[in-house]
Design an enzyme around this catalytic site. Sequence first.
Site, mmCIF file in Angstrom:
data_model
loop_
_atom_site.group_PDB
_atom_site.id
_atom_site.type_symbol
_atom_site.label_atom_id
_atom_site.label_comp_id
_atom_site.label_asym_id
_atom_site.label_seq_id
_atom_site.Cartn_x
_atom_site.Cartn_y
_atom_site.Cartn_z
ATOM 1 N N HIS A 133 0.869 -1.186 0.000
ATOM 2 C CA HIS A 133 0.000 0.000 0.000
ATOM 3 C C HIS A 133 0.904 1.235 0.000
ATOM 4 C CE1 HIS A 133 -3.612 2.276 1.752
ATOM 5 N NE2 HIS A 133 -2.616 3.109 1.992
ATOM 6 N N HIS A 153 1.783 5.361 -0.885
ATOM 7 C CA HIS A 153 1.347 6.732 -1.174
ATOM 8 C C HIS A 153 2.416 7.380 -2.041
ATOM 9 C CE1 HIS A 153 -2.247 7.436 1.461
ATOM 10 N NE2 HIS A 153 -1.872 6.219 1.825
ATOM 11 N N CYS A 207 -4.794 14.452 2.937
ATOM 12 C CA CYS A 207 -5.664 15.527 3.386
ATOM 13 C C CYS A 207 -5.552 16.716 2.430
ATOM 14 C CB CYS A 207 -5.256 15.953 4.798
ATOM 15 S SG CYS A 207 -6.202 17.368 5.368
HETATM 16 ZN ZN ZN Z 1 -3.045 4.940 2.956
#
Ligand code: ZN
Length: 321
Positions: A216, A218, A249
């Site tokens: 996973h 980013h 965010c």
């Molecule tokens: Zn994440």
Amino acid sequence: MHTMLRPYRTDFPRRVQIVEVGTRDGFQAIEGWIPTATKAAVLKALIVSGLRHFEATSFVSPRAVPQLRDGAEVLAELSASKGVTLSALVPNLRGAEAAIAAGVGAMVVFVSASDSHNLKNLNRSRAESLAAVQAVSTRAAEAGVPVQGAIATAFGCPFEGDVPVGQVLEVARAYHAMGIRRLTLGDTTGMATPPLVRERVQVLNAELPQMEIALHFHNTRGLGLANVMAGLEAGVWIYESSVAGLGGCPFAPGATGNICTEDLVCLLHECGIETGVDLDALCAVAREVEQVIGRPLPGQVMKAGPRLQTAPMDSVRTACG
Ligand code: ZN
């Protein structure tokens, strides 16, 4: 259609499982309310594009993540979808009960590899988090729901810097002892690099060979797809990504999204790896998601088109560069 049929490397997996996390990891940071029907419509369109695995929502406190307070309704809207796995993030026993009642397909539990991130993010120590995970795992086993264990800050911690691989292994061993057989290494703040990916996957494969590993990433430092290449070299065949590159965010500079699903599919197809996804259809969904969010999203293939999408010569006025 993709045209590259020969595998780029024969030691790469021939097929990759993509877990779409946009409606969870992406939507959770969106302030304005996204109606339940819109969330369900996005998921249904993603299913039509060929995706089959989703971390669709979470069963966390509605005060902590108000955007995902409709998790049960979203799952109910998708209940007729066949051949699709809809998982949800579950932090505690209360969340597990709600997820089971909603008919979740799998539960994702999580602990940070670093103590300070765990304290900051979950407001409890790693030992306390693991106790909560144990309770969730036991309850899930009774209900016959599979559990997947995620490790946050698996490649680095924003407060501590480098995270020793031993700390990742420690959490992985704890999961293994609870009967969990699928592990997701989470690069929460985009600190993974190709050498770290190789090291962590090699160590985990050697120490816990029965554990299936998912990655996973980013794209915080632009290394997301380079890290996927390192994962493929290490034999990992499950990747989490988010449509249009949703995530992070919108109000925190530098907090960027997950790796983008269309960009990932483009890379995999060009390497001769099957995904089951129709890239054109997926790009169309990504553009719709951009409309829903109401601001430009970071996905690149959704804007440029697949690599061999050509334009008529008279549609371009000037050549530049
Ligand atoms: Zn994440």
